[in-house]
Design a protein around this motif. Sequence first.
Motif, PDB file in Angstrom:
ATOM      1  N   ARG A 170      82.204  57.522  46.787  1.00 19.35           N
ATOM      2  CA  ARG A 170      82.197  57.416  48.248  1.00 19.35           C
ATOM      3  C   ARG A 170      83.480  56.738  48.739  1.00 19.35           C
ATOM      4  O   ARG A 170      84.089  57.153  49.724  1.00 19.35           O
TER       5      ARG A 170
ATOM      6  N   ILE B 208      72.360  69.388  53.988  1.00 15.08           N
ATOM      7  CA  ILE B 208      73.268  68.250  53.819  1.00 15.08           C
ATOM      8  C   ILE B 208      74.095  68.016  55.075  1.00 15.08           C
ATOM      9  O   ILE B 208      74.356  66.881  55.478  1.00 15.08           O
TER      10      ILE B 208
ATOM     11  N   TRP C  62      75.586  62.818  47.920  1.00 18.01           N
ATOM     12  CA  TRP C  62      74.213  63.278  47.738  1.00 18.01           C
ATOM     13  C   TRP C  62      73.956  63.454  46.253  1.00 18.01           C
ATOM     14  O   TRP C  62      74.851  63.809  45.494  1.00 18.01           O
TER      15      TRP C  62
ATOM     16  N   ALA D  40      67.299  57.804  43.898  1.00 13.99           N
ATOM     17  CA  ALA D  40      67.039  57.714  45.339  1.00 13.99           C
ATOM     18  C   ALA D  40      66.023  56.619  45.664  1.00 13.99           C
ATOM     19  O   ALA D  40      66.095  56.011  46.733  1.00 13.99           O
TER      20      ALA D  40
ATOM     21  N   PRO E 152      72.525  56.826  47.294  1.00 10.27           N
ATOM     22  CA  PRO E 152      73.043  58.112  47.770  1.00 10.27           C
ATOM     23  C   PRO E 152      72.721  58.271  49.252  1.00 10.27           C
ATOM     24  O   PRO E 152      71.845  57.587  49.787  1.00 10.27           O
ATOM     25  N   ASP E 153      73.424  59.178  49.908  1.00 10.00           N
ATOM     26  CA  ASP E 153      73.186  59.448  51.324  1.00 10.00           C
ATOM     27  C   ASP E 153      72.016  60.402  51.525  1.00 10.00           C
ATOM     28  O   ASP E 153      71.501  60.531  52.636  1.00 10.00           O
ATOM     29  N   GLY E 154      71.604  61.083  50.473  1.00  9.98           N
ATOM     30  CA  GLY E 154      70.477  62.001  50.525  1.00  9.98           C
ATOM     31  C   GLY E 154      70.173  62.503  49.133  1.00  9.98           C
ATOM     32  O   GLY E 154      70.953  62.307  48.195  1.00  9.98           O
ATOM     33  N   VAL E 155      69.023  63.163  48.998  1.00  6.76           N
ATOM     34  CA  VAL E 155      68.605  63.679  47.699  1.00  6.76           C
ATOM     35  C   VAL E 155      68.034  65.086  47.866  1.00  6.76           C
ATOM     36  O   VAL E 155      67.348  65.375  48.842  1.00  6.76           O
ATOM     37  N   VAL E 156      68.363  65.948  46.909  1.00  5.53           N
ATOM     38  CA  VAL E 156      67.854  67.315  46.862  1.00  5.53           C
ATOM     39  C   VAL E 156      67.153  67.494  45.516  1.00  5.53           C
ATOM     40  O   VAL E 156      67.755  67.245  44.469  1.00  5.53           O
TER      41      VAL E 156
ATOM     42  N   VAL F 265      71.627  65.552  43.487  1.00  5.62           N
ATOM     43  CA  VAL F 265      70.832  66.775  43.343  1.00  5.62           C
ATOM     44  C   VAL F 265      70.286  66.816  41.923  1.00  5.62           C
ATOM     45  O   VAL F 265      71.037  66.622  40.968  1.00  5.62           O
TER      46      VAL F 265
ATOM     47  N   PRO G  88      80.140  61.502  52.360  1.00  2.00           N
ATOM     48  CA  PRO G  88      78.775  61.180  51.928  1.00  2.00           C
ATOM     49  C   PRO G  88      78.555  61.632  50.478  1.00  2.00           C
ATOM     50  O   PRO G  88      79.158  62.603  50.027  1.00  2.00           O
TER      51      PRO G  88
END
Length: 149
Positions: free
Chosen positions: A3, A144, A11, A26, A35-39, A13, A9
Amino acid sequence: DLRQRTKLPVWIVGTSRGSISAANAASRLTGEQAPDGVVLTSPVTSGNPAGRKAWVAQTVFSLKLDAIKIPVLVVAHASDKCIRTPPQLAASILQRTNGTREQAVMVKGRATQSQVSVDACEGRSPHGFIGQEQEVTDGIVRFINGGNY
């Protein structure tokens, strides 16, 4: 570090058994490390506590999913015949998370298998979204970027 170097960002996965690692990160990482997001794609939601190897019992439900407070995208394939990733359980992950934005997606089409089996857990099958990789990737990118899959 990523980062800071990119100013973008970050993410995480995870696919199949990797979904456990992604959900674990996460749920545990906070602050700058989070993380800024998770998939989660083809997430492992069905374990076997009686299996010969301890790790066979582990699923994403083994984690503190309620600690996830970032955007969450869950993607499953309706024709996935992997015994550890039954598609009908994928959306139930979101019943346990507290993401700032959440979506569950069921991809359809390109069915190639007929029996539920551990052998169905491979990339060149609906488990790996065979023939639909670009469609799935495009949907993930839309999510995302702040939109819907």
